[in-house]
Design a protein around this motif. Structure first.
Motif, PDB file in Angstrom:
ATOM      1  N   TYR A 130      43.371  30.847  -2.754  1.00 22.26           N
ATOM      2  CA  TYR A 130      44.924  31.066  -2.447  1.00 22.26           C
ATOM      3  C   TYR A 130      45.367  30.107  -2.148  1.00 22.26           C
ATOM      4  CZ  TYR A 130      43.614  35.593  -5.867  1.00 22.26           C
ATOM      5  OH  TYR A 130      43.101  36.454  -6.872  1.00 22.26           O
ATOM      6  N   ASP A 137      50.984  33.880  -4.835  1.00 23.79           N
ATOM      7  CA  ASP A 137      50.501  34.394  -5.406  1.00 23.79           C
ATOM      8  C   ASP A 137      49.973  33.103  -6.522  1.00 23.79           C
ATOM      9  OD1 ASP A 137      50.521  37.067  -5.013  1.00 23.79           O
ATOM     10  OD2 ASP A 137      52.777  37.201  -6.489  1.00 23.79           O
ATOM     11  N   ARG A 138      49.619  31.934  -6.001  1.00 20.82           N
ATOM     12  CA  ARG A 138      49.167  30.727  -6.715  1.00 20.82           C
ATOM     13  C   ARG A 138      47.782  30.310  -5.771  1.00 20.82           C
ATOM     14  NH1 ARG A 138      50.752  26.131  -4.729  1.00 20.82           N
ATOM     15  NH2 ARG A 138      52.414  26.428  -3.407  1.00 20.82           N
ATOM     16  N   ASN A 139      47.136  29.453  -6.633  1.00 18.44           N
ATOM     17  CA  ASN A 139      46.018  29.166  -5.678  1.00 18.44           C
ATOM     18  C   ASN A 139      46.365  27.550  -4.981  1.00 18.44           C
ATOM     19  OD1 ASN A 139      44.223  29.958  -7.023  1.00 18.44           O
ATOM     20  ND2 ASN A 139      43.075  29.558  -8.355  1.00 18.44           N
ATOM     21  N   ASP A 196      45.289  35.170   5.075  1.00 24.05           N
ATOM     22  CA  ASP A 196      45.867  35.519   3.778  1.00 24.05           C
ATOM     23  C   ASP A 196      44.847  36.701   3.552  1.00 24.05           C
ATOM     24  OD1 ASP A 196      47.076  35.499   1.418  1.00 24.05           O
ATOM     25  OD2 ASP A 196      45.579  35.117   0.100  1.00 24.05           O
ATOM     26  N   ASN A 249      40.707  35.886  -0.986  1.00 21.81           N
ATOM     27  CA  ASN A 249      39.827  35.054  -1.618  1.00 21.81           C
ATOM     28  C   ASN A 249      38.622  35.265  -1.785  1.00 21.81           C
ATOM     29  OD1 ASN A 249      40.889  33.700  -2.886  1.00 21.81           O
ATOM     30  ND2 ASN A 249      39.136  31.934  -2.200  1.00 21.81           N
TER      31      ASN A 249
END
Length: 196
Positions: free
Chosen positions: A24, A29-31, A144, A148
């Motif tokens: 991430y 809300d994305r890689n 984060d 992940n």
């Protein structure tokens, strides 16, 4: 070299930006993508080197950081916690990608030599970038709050088993890794917990 050549190279960089990593983007809300990752790696390396206590070639390290994943432009990203057969396939895909890049941009030998030298880990600068490349995702996932690790069912032991020997190739980066491990030990709740 003319403007068409520059168009072609910028298009390649845009393709590199389109390579989605399997981690991430911190807080989003994305890689993250390869361009973001390589930029962060280069800037972090420069930041570490700015202290002035290492006798490493800063310019070479920044070049390595910028190109270290460039073969992924055609090979794609591969999950770190992979099998040995995935490793073999990854190496072959990246080899073919390097050949393709060389054919498409023969006028940029320094680019290809830098990629090759990094891949072959011929110097301490390459090992510094390699180790930092393994450390940076840990830092990002920690920042984060382990999202992940939980999503991909990564345990603290998996991280230690997968990262320790790779990061140990650079004593400069290994020192930061050891500090980080002490922090991670205090935050085991960020990791996947296997059920008995």
């Amino acid at each position: 070299m003319n403007i068409d050549s520059i168009f072609k190279f910028v298009t390649l960089i845009n393709k590199f930006r389109d390579v989605e990593r399997l981690i991430y983007a911190t807080g989003l809300d994305r890689n993250e993508n390869d361009a973001e990752h390589s930029y962060q790696l280069a800037m972090t390396a420069w930041y570490i080197l700015s202290e002035g206590k290492y006798t490493l070639n800063k310019d070479l390290i920044i070049k390595y950081a910028l190109v270290h994943d460039f073969v992924e432009v055609y090979a794609g990203d591969t999950w770190f916690y992979r099998s040995e057969s995935d490793n073999i396939e990854k190496k072959e895909r990246e080899k073919q990608s390097a050949i393709r890049l060389n054919k498409e941009f023969p006028e940029f030998p320094d680019f290809h030599e830098t990629i090759e030298d990094y891949e072959n880990q011929i110097d301490n600068e390459g090992r510094f970038v390699y180790a930092l490349d393994k450390l940076l995702p840990i830092i990002n996932v920690y920042l984060d709050k382990g999202r992940n690790w939980k999503k991909h069912k990564v345990t603290l032991q998996m991280l230690i088993d997968g990262k320790t020997t790779k990061i140990a190739v650079s004593p400069e980066i290994e020192a930061y890794y050891k500090e980080l491990l002490l922090i991670l030990e205090e935050h085991k709740d960020m990791f996947h917990v296997e059920q008995d």
